[in-house]
Design a protein around this motif. Structure first.
Motif, PDB file in Angstrom:
ATOM      1  N   THR A   1      18.078  73.291  -8.811  1.00  0.00           N
ATOM      2  CA  THR A   1      16.842  72.878  -9.740  1.00  0.00           C
ATOM      3  C   THR A   1      16.821  73.449 -11.060  1.00  0.00           C
ATOM      4  N   TYR A   2      15.923  72.988 -11.624  1.00  0.00           N
ATOM      5  CA  TYR A   2      16.067  73.528 -12.846  1.00  0.00           C
ATOM      6  C   TYR A   2      15.680  75.151 -12.972  1.00  0.00           C
ATOM      7  N   GLU A   3      14.778  75.571 -12.353  1.00  0.00           N
ATOM      8  CA  GLU A   3      14.528  77.145 -12.245  1.00  0.00           C
ATOM      9  C   GLU A   3      15.685  77.925 -11.578  1.00  0.00           C
ATOM     10  N   ALA A   4      16.430  77.110 -10.881  1.00  0.00           N
ATOM     11  CA  ALA A   4      17.639  77.900 -10.043  1.00  0.00           C
ATOM     12  C   ALA A   4      18.700  77.944 -11.182  1.00  0.00           C
ATOM     13  N   LEU A   5      19.071  76.982 -11.837  1.00  0.00           N
ATOM     14  CA  LEU A   5      20.071  76.756 -12.844  1.00  0.00           C
ATOM     15  C   LEU A   5      19.860  77.960 -14.067  1.00  0.00           C
ATOM     16  N   LYS A   6      18.464  77.993 -14.366  1.00  0.00           N
ATOM     17  CA  LYS A   6      18.147  78.833 -15.568  1.00  0.00           C
ATOM     18  C   LYS A   6      18.407  80.086 -15.134  1.00  0.00           C
ATOM     19  N   GLU A   7      17.767  80.492 -13.847  1.00  0.00           N
ATOM     20  CA  GLU A   7      18.327  81.939 -13.338  1.00  0.00           C
ATOM     21  C   GLU A   7      19.558  82.191 -13.314  1.00  0.00           C
ATOM     22  N   ARG A   8      20.561  81.482 -12.754  1.00  0.00           N
ATOM     23  CA  ARG A   8      21.733  81.701 -12.845  1.00  0.00           C
ATOM     24  C   ARG A   8      22.496  81.871 -14.288  1.00  0.00           C
ATOM     25  N   LEU A   9      22.141  81.025 -15.315  1.00  0.00           N
ATOM     26  CA  LEU A   9      22.524  81.189 -16.531  1.00  0.00           C
ATOM     27  C   LEU A   9      22.131  82.470 -17.032  1.00  0.00           C
ATOM     28  N   ARG A  10      20.885  82.989 -16.533  1.00  0.00           N
ATOM     29  CA  ARG A  10      20.200  84.254 -17.197  1.00  0.00           C
ATOM     30  C   ARG A  10      20.950  85.294 -16.784  1.00  0.00           C
ATOM     31  N   ARG A  11      21.602  85.211 -15.327  1.00  0.00           N
ATOM     32  CA  ARG A  11      22.333  86.154 -15.061  1.00  0.00           C
ATOM     33  C   ARG A  11      23.666  86.594 -15.717  1.00  0.00           C
ATOM     34  N   ARG A  12      24.302  85.469 -16.009  1.00  0.00           N
ATOM     35  CA  ARG A  12      25.493  85.642 -16.525  1.00  0.00           C
ATOM     36  C   ARG A  12      25.474  85.923 -17.949  1.00  0.00           C
ATOM     37  N   LEU A  13      24.289  85.705 -18.772  1.00  0.00           N
ATOM     38  CA  LEU A  13      24.007  86.374 -20.052  1.00  0.00           C
ATOM     39  C   LEU A  13      23.657  87.756 -19.821  1.00  0.00           C
TER      40      LEU A  13
END
Length: 465
Positions: free
Chosen positions: A453-465
């Motif tokens: 989902t959009y929220e899940a993908l955004k959270e995964r990207l935030r963690r990588r950054l």
């Protein structure tokens, strides 16, 4: 067997004819004579195959004679079995009557007598082979003691199981002879000219001794029995099979059907397929909608299998069925792209659809799996309506798997929907049921299940950054 699989029958009477044969072969007593015949014919084909491969002409003729003798034994055994328990189906009764006449005919009697005489003469060929200081001497047997047998008997306790055949019947030989064996055969022919001249004459005069009608019986029986053996584990697992009723007009239906290939895979894993069905009354087109991975493509494939297996005269997967005999089954499934083809995907799809519609008749079955997936939405809607209209003009039966719900509301169509679990929309039930299309793809539930989902993908990207 593949040739028979690719040649479905054309008329309901032909289908019913073969169904009755298949029903008889489902019974162990009905199949036993033919199963024994097929096993015997395998030996015949093996010997004739060796005759074909052999390079030495005498060895070629010997294998041919052995094949003829095995053939004579096979057909006589089948004749005795059918004389004791005559077949019931019209098709097998016809073959039994032909076989009875064939066994009494002069051609078969001549073949049997000549083969028997040849084998008798060759059995009487006895010779002495003397080996001394690298030299071989061959002459006719004159009553000398057989020291070979005495040596074998003396050393038998030490030979072991691998050489237990020594002193008894020789093991089967391959098609190639070494130079000593060829020398032996050639000189035996000189030493016993009458027996070998008769052998040569038999080989030349009876090149095509197998009867073509009995050859067709063998191929057809092997074809039917192979299918019945294939579905036997599925039946043992409790899956239903039925002989559909041939139908000229509606209603057409099947109950509790399933994809045969998928079922074989699942049963091997200790599972069972989800059964589905359909019914067509005045409609001619089944429009299947619903979420991805919900079983829509499997359903379309199942419908094709049902009609093809039915047109072969086979029992089909399902509890009960009434189907038309199609003149052809035309399919449009996803095709692998050819890098050398410079046409667009949509153009290629449209050309394939045109070819299908040109071939289709009122007796054809069309299976269309997402044929307009490459088109833009508005284009797909326009082309989809035109496609449905053209199928209706042809009068063909069709299964149309599509993401366009509005096609399921067109006149002459019946709407089927692949369902999901109402408590868990991400879980597919693989049930395809008759109800109006609702336009729900449940993509969000599936994305949530896999963390996309959009929220899940955004959270995964935030963690990588």
């Amino acid at each position: 067997m593949e040739a028979y699989f690719r040649k479905p029958l054309a008329l309901g009477e032909e289908v019913a004819y073969r169904q009755r044969v298949a029903q008889e072969l489902e019974e162990p007593a009905g199949a036993a004579p033919l199963r024994a015949y097929l096993r015997a014919m395998e030996k015949v084909h093996a010997l004739l195959g060796l005759a074909e491969k052999a390079r030495n002409p005498w060895q070629k003729a010997l294998y041919h004679l052995q094949g003829a003798q095995a053939y004579l034994e096979a057909v006589e055994a089948l004749g005795r079995a059918w004389a004791m328990a005559p077949p019931r189906s019209f098709g097998l009764r016809g073959y039994a009557a032909y076989l009875e006449s064939y066994l009494r005919g002069p051609g078969f009697r001549e073949l049997r007598e000549e083969a028997r005489e040849n084998l008798g003469r060759l059995a009487g060929v006895r010779y002495v082979l003397h080996v001394h200081e690298g030299r071989l001497t061959l002459r006719a047997y004159r009553g000398e003691a057989d020291y070979g047998k005495r040596v074998v008997e003396a050393f038998r306790p030490f030979l072991g199981p691998a050489l237990a055949h020594l002193g008894g019947p020789e093991p089967p030989q391959g098609p190639w002879l070494n130079h000593v064996e060829e020398w032996l055969l050639d000189h035996l022919a000189l030493l016993f000219p009458e027996a070998f001249a008769q052998l040569r004459a038999f080989h030349e005069e009876h090149q095509d001794f197998p009867d073509p009608v009995l050859g067709r019986l063998e191929r057809e029986a092997r074809f039917l029995l192979a299918y019945l053996d294939f579905i036997a584990p599925l039946r043992a697992a409790g899956l239903p099979f039925t002989y559909p009723e041939p139908a000229q007009g509606p209603p057409f239906f099947v109950q509790e059907a399933f994809d045969l290939v998928l079922a074989a895979k699942l049963v091997a894993e200790g599972k069972r397929p989800v059964p589905n069905g359909f019914r067509l009354d005045r409609e001619r087109i089944l429009v299947v909608t619903g979420p991805n991975q919900g079983g829509k493509t499997t359903f379309a494939r199942m419908v094709g299998q049902l009609h093809h297996l039915f047109a072969l005269g086979f029992p089909v997967p399902g509890k009960r069925a009434r189907l038309p005999v199609p003149d052809r089954i035309l399919t449009h499934f996803e095709a692998r792209e050819n890098p050398e083809d410079l046409r667009s995907k949509l153009e290629s799809d449209l050309l394939r659809l045109k070819e299908m519609l040109d071939l289709a008749t009122a007796r054809s079955l069309l299976l269309l799996n997402e044929p307009l997936a490459s088109a833009a939405l508005e284009d797909a809607r326009f082309i989809g309506r035109f496609l449905v209209e053209r199928i209706q003009e042809k009068g063909s039966l069709a299964v149309l798997v599509t993401f366009l719900d509005e096609l399921a509301r067109l006149p002459g169509t019946k709407s089927l929907v692949a369902e999901v679990d109402p408590q868990d929309p991400a879980r597919r039930t693989f049930r395809v049921v008759e109800r109006p299309a609702d336009g729900k793809a449940y993509a969000l539930a599936l994305a949530a299940k896999h963390g996309l989902t959009y929220e899940a993908l955004k959270e995964r990207l935030r963690r990588r950054l």
